[in-house]
Design a protein around this motif. Structure first.
Motif, mmCIF file in Angstrom:
data_model
loop_
_atom_site.group_PDB
_atom_site.id
_atom_site.type_symbol
_atom_site.label_atom_id
_atom_site.label_comp_id
_atom_site.label_asym_id
_atom_site.label_seq_id
_atom_site.Cartn_x
_atom_site.Cartn_y
_atom_site.Cartn_z
ATOM 1 N N CYS A 1 -14.614 -27.608 53.305
ATOM 2 C CA CYS A 1 -14.431 -28.707 52.631
ATOM 3 C C CYS A 1 -15.533 -29.849 52.963
ATOM 4 O O CYS A 1 -15.888 -29.803 54.311
ATOM 5 N N ILE A 2 -15.883 -30.492 51.995
ATOM 6 C CA ILE A 2 -16.956 -31.361 52.559
ATOM 7 C C ILE A 2 -16.382 -32.853 52.476
ATOM 8 O O ILE A 2 -17.201 -33.922 52.744
ATOM 9 N N GLY A 3 -14.995 -33.009 52.406
ATOM 10 C CA GLY A 3 -14.448 -34.348 52.751
ATOM 11 C C GLY A 3 -14.631 -35.335 51.258
ATOM 12 O O GLY A 3 -14.846 -36.507 51.555
ATOM 13 N N CYS A 4 -14.558 -34.676 50.093
ATOM 14 C CA CYS A 4 -14.840 -35.626 48.862
ATOM 15 C C CYS A 4 -13.770 -36.466 48.447
ATOM 16 O O CYS A 4 -14.064 -37.464 47.659
ATOM 17 N N THR A 5 -12.636 -36.038 48.956
ATOM 18 C CA THR A 5 -11.134 -36.856 48.480
ATOM 19 C C THR A 5 -10.988 -36.712 47.109
ATOM 20 O O THR A 5 -9.960 -37.224 46.752
ATOM 21 N N CYS B 1 -9.689 -34.161 45.771
ATOM 22 C CA CYS B 1 -8.403 -33.491 45.688
ATOM 23 C C CYS B 1 -7.177 -34.266 45.747
ATOM 24 O O CYS B 1 -6.210 -34.209 45.373
ATOM 25 N N ILE B 2 -7.456 -35.186 46.699
ATOM 26 C CA ILE B 2 -6.594 -35.960 47.260
ATOM 27 C C ILE B 2 -6.081 -37.096 45.983
ATOM 28 O O ILE B 2 -4.912 -37.334 45.725
ATOM 29 N N GLN B 3 -7.047 -37.393 45.279
ATOM 30 C CA GLN B 3 -6.815 -38.149 44.352
ATOM 31 C C GLN B 3 -5.997 -37.486 43.058
ATOM 32 O O GLN B 3 -5.214 -37.982 42.405
ATOM 33 N N ALA B 4 -6.172 -36.295 42.854
ATOM 34 C CA ALA B 4 -5.853 -35.403 42.052
ATOM 35 C C ALA B 4 -4.458 -34.946 42.196
ATOM 36 O O ALA B 4 -3.573 -34.905 41.390
ATOM 37 N N CYS B 5 -3.868 -35.017 43.630
ATOM 38 C CA CYS B 5 -2.551 -34.339 43.755
ATOM 39 C C CYS B 5 -1.657 -35.394 43.452
ATOM 40 O O CYS B 5 -1.558 -36.551 43.731
ATOM 41 N N PRO B 6 -0.541 -35.184 42.434
ATOM 42 C CA PRO B 6 0.393 -35.871 42.221
ATOM 43 C C PRO B 6 1.785 -36.329 43.101
ATOM 44 O O PRO B 6 2.345 -37.246 42.828
ATOM 45 N N VAL B 7 1.611 -35.414 44.358
ATOM 46 C CA VAL B 7 2.648 -35.582 45.148
ATOM 47 C C VAL B 7 2.125 -35.715 46.640
ATOM 48 O O VAL B 7 2.807 -35.890 47.345
ATOM 49 N N ASP B 8 0.781 -36.238 46.479
ATOM 50 C CA ASP B 8 0.331 -36.679 47.917
ATOM 51 C C ASP B 8 0.407 -35.534 48.821
ATOM 52 O O ASP B 8 0.933 -36.033 50.132
ATOM 53 N N ALA B 9 0.484 -34.443 48.634
ATOM 54 C CA ALA B 9 0.402 -33.233 49.370
ATOM 55 C C ALA B 9 -0.836 -32.850 50.199
ATOM 56 O O ALA B 9 -1.016 -32.009 50.968
ATOM 57 N N ILE B 10 -1.964 -33.717 49.985
ATOM 58 C CA ILE B 10 -3.105 -33.449 50.729
ATOM 59 C C ILE B 10 -3.613 -34.670 51.750
ATOM 60 O O ILE B 10 -3.342 -35.543 51.301
ATOM 61 N N LYS C 1 -15.138 -37.841 54.272
ATOM 62 C CA LYS C 1 -16.194 -37.019 55.165
ATOM 63 C C LYS C 1 -15.500 -36.260 56.227
ATOM 64 O O LYS C 1 -16.126 -35.750 57.081
ATOM 65 N N LEU C 2 -14.333 -36.173 55.977
ATOM 66 C CA LEU C 2 -13.611 -35.430 56.889
ATOM 67 C C LEU C 2 -12.728 -34.318 56.241
ATOM 68 O O LEU C 2 -12.562 -34.579 54.970
ATOM 69 N N MET C 3 -12.770 -33.305 56.956
ATOM 70 C CA MET C 3 -11.795 -32.093 56.260
ATOM 71 C C MET C 3 -10.287 -32.590 55.630
ATOM 72 O O MET C 3 -9.934 -33.283 56.232
ATOM 73 N N HIS C 4 -9.863 -31.986 54.765
ATOM 74 C CA HIS C 4 -8.747 -32.081 54.108
ATOM 75 C C HIS C 4 -7.973 -30.800 54.414
ATOM 76 O O HIS C 4 -8.264 -29.737 54.594
ATOM 77 N N VAL D 1 -7.234 -27.816 41.887
ATOM 78 C CA VAL D 1 -8.315 -26.957 42.127
ATOM 79 C C VAL D 1 -9.456 -27.181 41.323
ATOM 80 O O VAL D 1 -10.505 -27.180 41.536
ATOM 81 N N ALA D 2 -9.306 -27.768 40.166
ATOM 82 C CA ALA D 2 -10.403 -27.896 39.305
ATOM 83 C C ALA D 2 -11.301 -29.063 39.722
ATOM 84 O O ALA D 2 -12.531 -29.154 39.542
ATOM 85 N N PRO D 3 -10.693 -30.368 40.245
ATOM 86 C CA PRO D 3 -11.640 -31.220 40.761
ATOM 87 C C PRO D 3 -12.848 -30.998 41.743
ATOM 88 O O PRO D 3 -13.534 -31.534 42.092
ATOM 89 N N CYS D 4 -12.178 -29.874 42.819
ATOM 90 C CA CYS D 4 -13.044 -29.557 44.041
ATOM 91 C C CYS D 4 -14.357 -29.202 43.513
ATOM 92 O O CYS D 4 -14.569 -28.234 43.092
ATOM 93 N N PRO D 5 -15.516 -29.785 44.180
ATOM 94 C CA PRO D 5 -16.971 -29.886 43.730
ATOM 95 C C PRO D 5 -17.342 -28.527 44.392
ATOM 96 O O PRO D 5 -18.296 -27.927 43.921
ATOM 97 N N VAL D 6 -16.722 -28.048 45.680
ATOM 98 C CA VAL D 6 -17.187 -26.744 46.189
ATOM 99 C C VAL D 6 -16.360 -25.433 46.095
ATOM 100 O O VAL D 6 -16.435 -24.666 46.514
#
Lengths: 587, 185
Positions: free
Chosen positions: B111-115, B117-126, B131-134, B148-153
């Motif tokens: 994880c590169i800490g791009c956030t 997936c956090i923005q994609a998660c509908p239930v704030d589960a991430i 810059k920090l690991m999720h 899954v889809a938004p993750c660049p890595v």
């Protein structure tokens, strides 16, 4: 069936059946201690509640009585090493339950039994009540009658009128409590008194079925000159079930959906009392229990003091099982027990009986026929339910209707199935219905939880966006920074970010457009955004690495096609692909 | 004449009562939407083509098909059909059937800490920060796949949740099952 005895007026309970006892085979010989098995398997969930959390690691040396699993937050119970040894594994292992699924267990390769780290025996008078509660909780004691409710959690601080010690042991074959009462009556009385003191119970009753005259005599001796009243109840299955025993002794029916503790009645099994006495007076955790081993295929039936975690196979072999005669191994009594297939499963804190049934001893191949609505099941149901109605509704998968017929109050005693002339496995249907209802309930709870989180998030995003829209004009410095840092990035995605209000008149354009939304989401603060863009090369590099890896995995045979060039030289299509920080929703 | 006056007064009175009731007992949202929403699995996965369960509930209430929700499965469709008085349909064949409960898992060292997936998660589960690991809060994850889809890595896997004995549902009895065991005399 009101019976007057011991100056105690019994009220009886509805239904019930008379069963052949078949207890004498095991109950005639004294409790025997089983030799130390080479391997112990300790499931982390041997009780009703959350599994214990392991506090040891593979390879650790543990000594007898050492804590190896601490109780989780909430309803849970601790777990201790029953013998000296080395932790050989922590993983999933066969576990005696209905599903046949495995459970997380701690495996222990045993050395010879060491002495327990016993604090000097103390008189319980010296201990404060909090100390006693602490010791009971630390000892990992759970209800040994079968329900497995952690005993410390049952020690309510609410006023308790009645403490009932349950020595009824009404199911055929089982005689472990009988033997315990005969041989260790003083400790049971001691434990009952401790529990009575902690609960401030007004009255302590000890109930024993009248088919155990020796146990009654021993307990009467031990209870002499104590405030424990011994009540002999007629043998009638299921007199030992909690709600039925309360009703029989006190004439009080525990309301549907409640526990007896809600109406000021607490019940403990005699085995639990013994464990409490050991824990308080000797600081001895619950590491062994008495198990009845009986059945036609067992050459040496009896009651064995077994370390928790002993494999069932080892116990059966120690009791000289005859493999030629063995048909089935039943865990628990013949009515409520379950047939187990995997004999590597261990004895748990809740295992009270093992039956190795021989040919013709227990029913094997009776096939169910149609319900003839004879009503026999209604007559015998101790919970006053309508078993045949439950059967019909569950058979047609109308579980909500079954719930309305109080399926939840069924104690799964099996009396209805025992008398059923059509041999319908009624209890199996009830268990199916109950678990479907339970699963639906879990699903509903989870869905409501997820919905609440989703709605809270929507609300938060809306709030954030509103706050940002209103503070738009104050943000121009941020946008300067942003536009500078991404100006060199010529990708279309990055270009979106630059549509930002640099001039006052551009602000109106941006406010209406999607750019506002995207930026409101991404740009938490100027500093964070700046940090992001400083890291752009690293991000591109990581993305490049990931793509390389994917490409390698996809075309394994192809020679190294990965671009090993400097990652910062990511081409424009690459950038468009990964769209590093534009956060543009490509809808 | 008096009859007319009485009738007019009655009419006015009834009108006033009805007018008051209209304001006082106004139902803001369509109760059918809430009822439908309560039957949807709330994974917020968007596999139905709507951005969440509530929008799909709204669409169903206005006449959309009830067979577009893979996580709800056949049981969900059956319950919706019962509620709406429709015939139960098989799951829309253009949608991928649900493959059991899964949760997302982030391979944290990648994880590169791009956030994103956090923005994609509908239930704030991430959980994570720039810059920090999720990491995924497994107990809150609904297994919707949206991260899954938004993750660049590509460091997010969907892993099946292991079955626990506590989740196990007793099967329907078959004719040969005999539980409890009867005693022969």
């Amino acid at each position: 069936m009101t019976v007057k005895n011991n100056n105690w007026h019994l009220h009886g309970f509805p239904g019930g059946i008379e069963l052949p006892e078949r207890k004498e085979r095991a109950s005639d010989s004294a409790i025997e201690t089983l030799p130390l098995p080479p391997l112990l398997v300790l499931p982390l969930r041997q009780h009703n509640g959350l599994p214990a959390l392991p506090v040891v690691q593979e390879g650790d040396c543990v000594h007898r009585g050492q804590l190896i699993g601490r109780a989780a937050e909430g309803r849970s119970a601790a777990l201790h090493a029953p013998a000296d040894g080395v932790v050989s594994f922590i993983g999933y292992h066969a576990y005696p339950n209905d599903s046949g699924l495995t459970e997380l267990c701690i495996g222990l390769c045993t050395d010879e039994i060491g002495s327990i780290d016993e604090e000097e025996m103390v008189d319980d008078i010296d201990l404060s009540e909090e100390d006693m509660r602490e010791r009971i909780a630390m000892a990992g004691i759970v209800g040994l009658g079968g329900a497995g409710f952690p005993s410390a959690d049952k020690l309510t601080r609410n006023p308790v009128k009645w403490l009932i010690i349950n020595g009824a042991e009404c199911e055929p074959y089982i005689s472990c409590d009988d033997r315990l009462m005969r041989e260790r009556s003083a400790a049971i009385v001691n434990g009952a008194q401790i529990l009575g003191r902690l609960l401030r119970a007004e009255k302590i009753l000890l109930a024993i079925e009248d088919n155990k005259p020796d146990a009654i005599a021993a307990m009467a001796d031990a209870c002499f000159e104590t405030h424990i009243e011994l009540v002999v109840i007629p043998a009638r299955y299921p007199s030992g079930a909690q709600k039925q025993l309360v009703q029989n002794l006190l004439g009080i029916e525990v309301p549907s959906g409640q526990h007896s503790v809600d109406i000021g009645i607490v019940m403990y099994n005699t085995g639990t009392c013994y464990a409490v006495a050991r824990a308080v007076a000797h600081s001895e955790p619950l590491i062994s229990r008495i198990v009845t081993v009986s059945g036609d295929a067992i050459e040496r039936p009896g009651n064995y003091e077994v370390l928790i975690g002993t494999p069932i196979e080892y116990l059966l072999q120690s009791a000289c099982v005859n493999p030629n005669k063995l048909r089935r191994v039943i865990l628990g009594g013949p009515i409520m027990g379950i047939a187990i297939n995997d004999l590597a499963a261990p004895v748990t804190k809740l295992t009270n009986c093992l039956i190795g049934s021989g040919p013709g001893e227990l029913d094997e191949e009776l096939s169910a026929r149609e319900c003839i609505r004879c009503g026999d099941c209604v007559e015998v149901c101790p919970a006053s339910l309508m078993p045949q109605q439950l059967y019909w509704t569950i058979k047609s998968e109308q579980h909500a209707r079954a719930a309305a017929l109080h399926l939840g109050d069924c104690i799964e005693c099996g009396a209805c199935a025992y008398v059923c002339p059509s041999h319908i496995p009624l209890v199996h249907y009830y268990r199916h219905g109950k678990s479907v209802l339970w699963a639906a309930d879990q699903q509903r709870t989870g869905a409501n939880h997820a919905r609440a989180r989703f709605e809270a998030r929507e609300e938060r995003l809306e709030f954030q966006q509103n706050a940002r829209t209103s503070a738009q004009s104050a943000r121009s410095s941020v946008h300067h920074y942003e536009s500078e840092s991404v100006a060199d990035a010529a990708s279309p995605d990055a270009a979106d970010l630059t549509i930002m209000p640099l001039e006052p008149d551009a602000a109106a354009v941006a406010a209406a457009g999607m750019a506002t939304e995207t930026i409101a989401k991404t740009l938490k603060t100027a500093a964070v955004t700046g940090a992001h863009n400083d890291r752009m090369p690293e991000v591109l590099a990581a993305a490049q690495r990931a793509r390389t890896k994917r490409a390698n995995a996809a075309a394994h045979s192809a020679p190294d096609s990965a671009p090993g060039s400097a990652p910062t030289t990511g081409t424009e299509p690459d950038r468009a692909n990964i769209a590093p920080y534009s956060d543009k929703d490509k809808t | 004449m008096s009859a007319i006056i009485v009738l007019v007064l009655l009419g006015l009175g009834a009108g006033a009562v009805l007018g008051y009731a209209l304001i006082r007992y106004r139902v803001d949202s369509n109760p059918l939407i809430e009822a439908v929403n309560a039957l949807l699995p709330q994974t917020q996965c968007g596999q139905c083509g709507y951005p969440g369960c509530k929008p799909y509930a709204q669409a169903i209430a206005t006449g959309d098909a009830i067979n577009k929700c893979p996580p709800g499965g056949d049981d969900g469709i059956k319950r919706l059909a019962l509620l709406l008085g429709l015939a139960p349909l098989p799951l829309d064949p253009t949608r991928k059937p649900d493959s059991g409960k899964r949760v997302a898992f982030i391979r944290e060292d990648e994880c590169i800490g791009c956030t994103k997936c956090i923005q994609a998660c509908p239930v704030d589960a991430i959980l994570g920060a720039p810059k920090l690991m999720h990491t995924i809060i497994a107990s809150e994850c609904t297994g919707c796949d949206l991260c899954v889809a938004p993750c660049p890595v590509d460091c997010i896997d969907m892993v099946a949740v292991p079955r626990e004995p506590t989740d196990w549902v007793w099967p329907r009895p078959r004719a040969i099952d005999i539980i409890p065991i009867r005693l022969l005399d």
